[in-house]
Design a protein around this motif. Structure first.
Motif, PDB file in Angstrom:
ATOM      1  N   GLY A  79       0.792  -1.226   0.000  1.00 36.57           N
ATOM      2  CA  GLY A  79       0.000   0.000   0.000  1.00 36.57           C
ATOM      3  C   GLY A  79       0.825   1.277   0.000  1.00 36.57           C
ATOM      4  O   GLY A  79       1.970   1.307  -0.463  1.00 36.57           O
ATOM      5  N   ASP A  80       0.227   2.361   0.536  1.00 29.31           N
ATOM      6  CA  ASP A  80       0.857   3.674   0.539  1.00 29.31           C
ATOM      7  C   ASP A  80       1.761   3.859   1.758  1.00 29.31           C
ATOM      8  O   ASP A  80       1.735   3.083   2.711  1.00 29.31           O
ATOM      9  N   ILE A  84      -0.616   0.783   7.762  1.00 33.55           N
ATOM     10  CA  ILE A  84      -0.280  -0.102   8.867  1.00 33.55           C
ATOM     11  C   ILE A  84       0.914  -0.986   8.548  1.00 33.55           C
ATOM     12  O   ILE A  84       1.775  -1.222   9.405  1.00 33.55           O
ATOM     13  N   HIS A  85       1.017  -1.483   7.299  1.00 36.78           N
ATOM     14  CA  HIS A  85       2.163  -2.307   6.935  1.00 36.78           C
ATOM     15  C   HIS A  85       3.452  -1.495   7.006  1.00 36.78           C
ATOM     16  O   HIS A  85       4.475  -1.976   7.501  1.00 36.78           O
ATOM     17  N   ASP A  86       3.403  -0.258   6.539  1.00 38.09           N
ATOM     18  CA  ASP A  86       4.585   0.593   6.555  1.00 38.09           C
ATOM     19  C   ASP A  86       5.047   0.866   7.992  1.00 38.09           C
ATOM     20  O   ASP A  86       6.243   0.860   8.296  1.00 38.09           O
ATOM     21  N   LYS A  87       4.087   1.078   8.890  1.00 38.01           N
ATOM     22  CA  LYS A  87       4.426   1.315  10.299  1.00 38.01           C
ATOM     23  C   LYS A  87       5.047   0.074  10.926  1.00 38.01           C
ATOM     24  O   LYS A  87       6.039   0.155  11.662  1.00 38.01           O
ATOM     25  N   CYS A  88       4.452  -1.087  10.648  1.00 33.57           N
ATOM     26  CA  CYS A  88       5.002  -2.333  11.184  1.00 33.57           C
ATOM     27  C   CYS A  88       6.384  -2.618  10.618  1.00 33.57           C
ATOM     28  O   CYS A  88       7.282  -3.088  11.329  1.00 33.57           O
TER      29      CYS A  88
END
Length: 370
Positions: A79-80, A84-88
């Motif tokens: 995603g962008d 949530i994935h980027d934060k994790c």
């Protein structure tokens, strides 16, 4: 793995592709050999930190296996920026960055702080050793900052800091409030460490040679029994030395209990009872002395009254001490006659009773069967 199990998807056999580990998803993509599913490592580890946001359970719980749409779904999951994935993923990078580890942070403490801590510790140890050497109490009745008599420990520590300016700059009011090394618990830890080192030196001085033991027992103010143990040995200069080892609380002072406590204490400090010099002969001598003492007391009880009475009468005559008439009635504390004579009272109620008490005490403490 060089090959992966195929799965029929849309009438075609599909399988995980090894090249996906080498692409842009390699840092977070994890493949389960057992389940033939892929997962997102960073979301699996840190998704709970963002419970208010949503992420696909395909990458954290159930896994993903739609190999025909794998790349499309991988891109959608990433995603962008700031999702949530980027934060994790960023949290996972922080975790793997050893420069941010706790150990690195601790190692960043300057050498100056370490030296100051060492000076505080050595000052507390020096004061404790001084007080222990002279048997002085540590604590004071009022140890507050406004007190003029904080006790020997704080008082000596303050004096030590006044005499050594470099030490005075890092102790008491000048030290970190969470690292003073002066609280009662720290004092007790230092005391215990000094006791262990002293005992270690005493045992090393024995060098495996024979030694003797001295044991004494008594009650202290709380009426509990305690036993003191002293080692007697010959040092390297040929001198007989006696060293106090330990004070042990015991349930009772019977010979069996004392023997058990002695053997237990020797075992703790790796001292063999077989090294106790003359222990067998000492035990034989002690038992013989005990038997002689009991026989003499019994003989005195049966045949010693007349001779004792003669000795007491002679002593009273020499020193002009009034002797009551032994055939007269005995009046206890100026009350009515007890119906017994002075002679009977002194022999039966005093002389015999005292000897019986001594015999009973010997029988209680030194049972022949033990």
């Amino acid at each position: 793995m060089d090959s992966y199990p195929p799965t029929e998807i849309g009438k075609r056999m599909r399988q995980f592709c090894k090249s996906w580990f080498e692409g842009p998803y390699s840092k977070w993509l994890e493949y389960s050999v057992e389940k033939d599913y892929v997962y997102c490592l960073c979301c699996y580890l840190f998704k709970d930190d963002f419970f208010h946001e949503s992420t696909s359970e395909f990458y954290t719980k159930t896994g993903f296996r739609s190999w025909n749409r794998a790349l499309e779904r991988f891109r959608k999951h990433v995603g962008d920026v700031n999702n949530i994935h980027d934060k994790c993923f960023n949290k996972m990078l922080d975790l793997s960055n050893h420069h941010q580890s706790i150990q690195v942070v601790l190692d960043k403490h300057s050498q100056k702080l370490k030296n100051e801590y060492q000076m505080r510790l050595e000052a507390s140890i020096d004061v404790s050793r001084l007080l222990l050497q002279y048997g002085l109490p540590f604590r004071g009745h009022d140890e507050s900052d406004s007190s003029t008599n904080q006790g020997f420990f704080l008082g000596c520590l303050r004096w030590h800091g006044d005499k050594h300016r470099d030490v005075g700059k890092v102790i008491l009011e000048n030290d970190p409030q969470n690292d003073t090394l002066t609280c009662p618990m720290i004092q007790k830890d230092i005391d215990n460490a000094c006791a262990k080192e002293t005992l270690k030196a005493i045992i090393e001085d024995l060098n495996g040679d024979y030694f003797g033991i001295l044991v004494d027992e008594s009650k202290y103010i709380s009426h509990k029994e305690q036993m003191a143990l002293v080692l007697r040995s010959v040092n390297k200069n040929g001198e007989v030395v006696e060293r106090f080892i330990y004070l042990v609380h015991v349930s009772d002072t019977s010979s069996c209990s004392l023997k058990k406590a002695i053997y237990s204490l020797l075992s703790v400090h790796s001292l063999s009872p077989s090294k106790i010099h003359g222990q067998d002969q000492d035990i034989v001598n002690a038992m013989e002395f005990l038997n002689i003492t009991k026989k003499r007391l019994q003989d005195m009880r049966e045949n010693g009254w007349e001779s004792l009475l003669d000795d007491v009468s002679s002593f009273c005559d020499v020193h002009d001490i009034l002797i009551p008439k032994l055939d007269e009635s005995y009046f206890p504390e100026k009350r009515k006659s007890s119906g017994v004579s002075y002679a009977q009272h002194l022999r039966v109620e005093v002389f015999v009773v005292v000897i019986d008490m001594q015999l009973q005490e010997l029988n209680n403490r030194f049972d022949v069967s033990e």
